[in-house]
Design a protein around this motif. Structure first.
Motif, PDB file in Angstrom:
ATOM      1  N   GLY A   1       0.804  -1.214   0.000  1.00  0.00           N
ATOM      2  CA  GLY A   1       0.000   0.000   0.000  1.00  0.00           C
ATOM      3  C   GLY A   1       0.837   1.263   0.000  1.00  0.00           C
ATOM      4  N   SER A   2       1.980   1.247   0.699  1.00  0.00           N
ATOM      5  CA  SER A   2       2.852   2.424   0.698  1.00  0.00           C
ATOM      6  C   SER A   2       3.426   2.675  -0.696  1.00  0.00           C
ATOM      7  CB  SER A   2       3.976   2.227   1.715  1.00  0.00           C
ATOM      8  OG  SER A   2       4.786   1.118   1.350  1.00  0.00           O
ATOM      9  N   LEU A   3       3.768   1.624  -1.432  1.00  0.00           N
ATOM     10  CA  LEU A   3       4.245   1.793  -2.807  1.00  0.00           C
ATOM     11  C   LEU A   3       3.146   2.348  -3.712  1.00  0.00           C
ATOM     12  CD1 LEU A   3       6.417  -1.401  -3.425  1.00  0.00           C
ATOM     13  CD2 LEU A   3       7.196   0.958  -3.205  1.00  0.00           C
TER      14      LEU A   3
ATOM     15  N   THR B   1       6.065   7.582   0.021  1.00  0.00           N
ATOM     16  CA  THR B   1       6.321   6.167   0.296  1.00  0.00           C
ATOM     17  C   THR B   1       6.908   5.964   1.685  1.00  0.00           C
ATOM     18  OG1 THR B   1       6.654   5.738  -2.064  1.00  0.00           O
ATOM     19  CG2 THR B   1       7.545   4.131  -0.516  1.00  0.00           C
ATOM     20  N   MET B   2       7.888   6.785   2.052  1.00  0.00           N
ATOM     21  CA  MET B   2       8.511   6.618   3.366  1.00  0.00           C
ATOM     22  C   MET B   2       7.568   6.980   4.501  1.00  0.00           C
ATOM     23  SD  MET B   2      11.262   5.176   2.915  1.00  0.00           S
ATOM     24  CE  MET B   2      11.641   5.192   4.659  1.00  0.00           C
ATOM     25  N   ARG B   3       6.736   7.956   4.284  1.00  0.00           N
ATOM     26  CA  ARG B   3       5.784   8.310   5.347  1.00  0.00           C
ATOM     27  C   ARG B   3       4.725   7.243   5.550  1.00  0.00           C
ATOM     28  NH1 ARG B   3       5.908  13.302   7.450  1.00  0.00           N
ATOM     29  NH2 ARG B   3       7.244  14.863   6.451  1.00  0.00           N
ATOM     30  N   ALA B   4       4.429   6.472   4.500  1.00  0.00           N
ATOM     31  CA  ALA B   4       3.395   5.433   4.619  1.00  0.00           C
ATOM     32  C   ALA B   4       3.945   4.084   5.033  1.00  0.00           C
ATOM     33  CB  ALA B   4       2.661   5.285   3.281  1.00  0.00           C
ATOM     34  N   LEU B   5       5.275   3.904   5.020  1.00  0.00           N
ATOM     35  CA  LEU B   5       5.842   2.608   5.398  1.00  0.00           C
ATOM     36  C   LEU B   5       5.622   2.321   6.883  1.00  0.00           C
ATOM     37  CD1 LEU B   5       9.272   2.290   3.552  1.00  0.00           C
ATOM     38  CD2 LEU B   5       7.302   0.776   3.357  1.00  0.00           C
ATOM     39  N   PRO B   6       5.291   1.094   7.241  1.00  0.00           N
ATOM     40  CA  PRO B   6       5.116   0.782   8.668  1.00  0.00           C
ATOM     41  C   PRO B   6       6.427   0.731   9.439  1.00  0.00           C
ATOM     42  CG  PRO B   6       4.792  -1.179   7.340  1.00  0.00           C
ATOM     43  CD  PRO B   6       4.953  -0.044   6.375  1.00  0.00           C
TER      44      PRO B   6
ATOM     45  N   PRO C   1      16.561   4.175   0.634  1.00  0.00           N
ATOM     46  CA  PRO C   1      16.773   4.472  -0.794  1.00  0.00           C
ATOM     47  C   PRO C   1      16.224   3.396  -1.723  1.00  0.00           C
ATOM     48  CG  PRO C   1      18.769   4.876   0.485  1.00  0.00           C
ATOM     49  CD  PRO C   1      17.823   4.139   1.370  1.00  0.00           C
ATOM     50  N   LEU C   2      16.239   2.139  -1.261  1.00  0.00           N
ATOM     51  CA  LEU C   2      15.703   1.065  -2.106  1.00  0.00           C
ATOM     52  C   LEU C   2      14.202   1.217  -2.305  1.00  0.00           C
ATOM     53  CD1 LEU C   2      17.687  -2.001  -0.707  1.00  0.00           C
ATOM     54  CD2 LEU C   2      18.164  -0.639  -2.758  1.00  0.00           C
ATOM     55  N   TRP C   3      13.508   1.573  -1.249  1.00  0.00           N
ATOM     56  CA  TRP C   3      12.071   1.802  -1.382  1.00  0.00           C
ATOM     57  C   TRP C   3      11.787   2.984  -2.306  1.00  0.00           C
ATOM     58  CZ3 TRP C   3       8.455  -1.532  -0.359  1.00  0.00           C
ATOM     59  CH2 TRP C   3       8.651  -2.496   0.620  1.00  0.00           C
TER      60      TRP C   3
END
Length: 532
Positions: free
Chosen positions: A206-208, A334-339, A347-349
């Motif tokens: 979902g974050s992606l 993306t980083m704000r939504a990652l658990p 950086p990979l995400w």
């Protein structure tokens, strides 16, 4: 954190029970067939009506000979709305308007929601959404293939394999989103199909999706700004082309519908220009930031927005910053939504977000272009692989840097202190009852209201306060000689007789003042009046 926990946390409002069938429950694939028939029927009815109106207003040989020709033309338009191409004369038509996808997309979205609601609690899961999408897409694609064979003629031949493939994909995606939205809506409030999809996906996936959506929004927004600004600068050329066509009243309406249907294609072409590769309008032509090379262009008012041949306009070069801005926004989201976060994987995400954005951009570029006949017009639109590769690199690198910076800032942020427990509030005291007021009585025989007055308190007579002697008087009383007080003589005791019987009426009074009389046990002294 499990998917169920994440879905419960994201739900706002009280949970509602799972959807239940309102009638006898039918098999899932029977419901899918019924939904596919309704979608095909309503879509064809709308397009047949529009085609019939154009056939009446335009020359009757333009849209087919007789009513069978009008029906075949409407079926071809329906297949085109699913992005299925066809062959015409000596070439192939593949440059199809993406705006027509709205009609079947809306119908299939509603049908997917209806199917999962009629299926009941047995399909109330993520696997049930997949089953609903397949149950709707299979009969829908089969009907599309049959219609492609029925609408074939010596002059126009729809592509049957494209009809099967594109109709299956459109039905599966739109119907699946509708089923997902109906499923999530049964558990709580939801505003869009994307929000429903995010609640059904795992947290990392979902974050992606959130990051890719943000990056694509920036790219498409920059493309829309480029197209709008260029069309405003070349409005005189668009007016000249419209006068050349002279479509009339009904033709003007139909031409406006076609222009709106091709508007998404123009926005994707503008985004391809901002990414770098640009697009082509015929073989040997190119419209990009490196220069504009054009030959003869078809007469179509939206094509008047094309820049003049030569160097690219200097103002349009500002749009080249759009992919990097898209990467910054996509990596941050993306980083704000990652658990979970970490310095090594951030950086990979971010780069994964850019790579997925490039893949989606390549698919959109492929759908927005295609052949427009034979010979030179066989190449129209952007190159899918060039757009995808450059978008993945530009968006991916900037998204990786933005993700690392966002993760570093989040890790350095001090943790918030634990919230203090709020003591429960004491219940408010109950309000005092309001005094009862007697209703006004206005009848003619209403007795007057009784009034009560408080009784006056009975006061006993006040005792006279003792007068305190003054110091001077006390001194005088001490110096004065004591006076001898005369003691009173004690009275002689009287003789008491016990009266056992009443005294005679003429008996002398005990004190000798006169006769007495006994009346009811009381003795009265009788005195003679001296006047007698």
């Amino acid at each position: 954190m499990s998917d169920d926990t994440r879905g419960q946390r994201a739900t706002t409002g009280p949970a509602r029970p799972a959807p239940r069938p309102t009638g006898p429950q039918r098999p899932l694939y029977v419901s899918g067939l019924v939904g596919a028939l309704w979608c095909v029927g309503i879509g064809l009815a709308v397009l047949v009506t529009i085609t019939l109106a154009g056939w009446i207003a335009a020359p009757r040989t333009a849209l087919g000979h007789g009513l069978p020709g009008v029906f075949r033309t409407a079926v071809n338009f329906w297949l085109v709305s699913h992005h299925a191409g066809f062959s015409y004369g000596g070439g192939r038509i593949g440059l199809l308007p993406l705006g027509l996808l709205v009609l079947p997309g809306v119908l299939l979205h509603r049908s997917g929601g209806w199917i999962i609601r009629s299926a009941g609690a047995a399909r109330s899961s993520r696997r049930g959404v997949l089953h609903v999408a397949i149950a709707l897409a299979v009969p829908y694609a089969a009907l599309a293939g049959l219609l492609a064979l029925a609408a074939s003629s010596p002059r126009v031949k729809p592509s049957a394999w494209q009809a099967l493939l594109t109709c299956f994909l459109v039905a599966a995606i739109a119907g699946g989103l509708g089923a997902a939205r109906a499923l999530v809506a049964s558990r709580g409030r939801v505003r869009s199909g994307l929000g429903a999809l995010l609640r059904l996906l795992p947290p990392r996936a979902g974050s992606l999706v959130i990051g890719v959506t943000g990056a694509l929004a920036v790219l498409l927004g920059s493309g829309a700004i480029l197209v709008g600004a260029s069309l405003a600068l070349h409005m005189s050329e668009a007016t000249r082309q419209y006068d050349m066509l002279a479509p009339g009243i009904v033709g003007t309406v139909l031409l406006l519908v076609v222009e709106l249907a091709y508007l998404p294609n123009a926005v994707i072409w503008g985004a391809s220009y901002a990414i770098g590769p640009g697009f082509a309008v015929g073989a040997g032509s190119s419209v990009s930031a490196t220069g504009v090379f054009l030959d003869s262009v078809p007469v179509f008012p939206p094509l008047a927005a094309l820049p003049d041949p030569g160097p690219a306009p200097a103002l349009s070069l500002v749009a080249l910053a759009a992919p990097f801005l898209a990467g910054i926004i996509g990596g941050t989201l993306t980083m704000r939504a990652l658990p979970t976060r970490g310095y090594e994987i951030a950086p990979l995400w971010g780069f994964a977000t850019g790579a997925l954005t490039g893949g989606v951009a390549a698919v959109l570029a492929a759908l927005s272009g295609g052949p427009l006949g034979g010979a030179r017009m066989a190449t129209v639109g952007p190159s899918a692989w060039q757009v995808g590769l450059l978008a993945a690199l530009e968006v991916g690198i900037s998204a990786a840097l933005a993700a690392w910076l966002t993760n570093w800032r989040i890790q350095r942020r001090p943790e918030a202190p634990p919230a203090r427990p709020v003591p429960p509030r004491a219940p408010a005291p109950a309000p005092a009852p309001a005094p009862r007021t007697q209703p006004k009585q206005t009848g003619p025989y209403t007795p007057p209201l009784m009034e009560f007055e408080e009784a006056e308190p009975i006061l006993t007579p006040r005792r006279q306060a003792r007068r305190r002697p003054r110091p001077q008087e006390e001194a005088r009383a001490e110096t004065a000689e004591p006076e001898t007080e005369a003691t009173p003589e004690a009275p002689e005791p009287e003789e008491v007789r016990e009266l056992t019987e009443p005294l005679p009426a003429e008996a002398p009074a005990p004190n000798g003042d006169g006769p007495t009389e006994n009346r009811g046990g009381a003795i009265y002294v009788l005195r003679n009046d001296p006047r007698d």
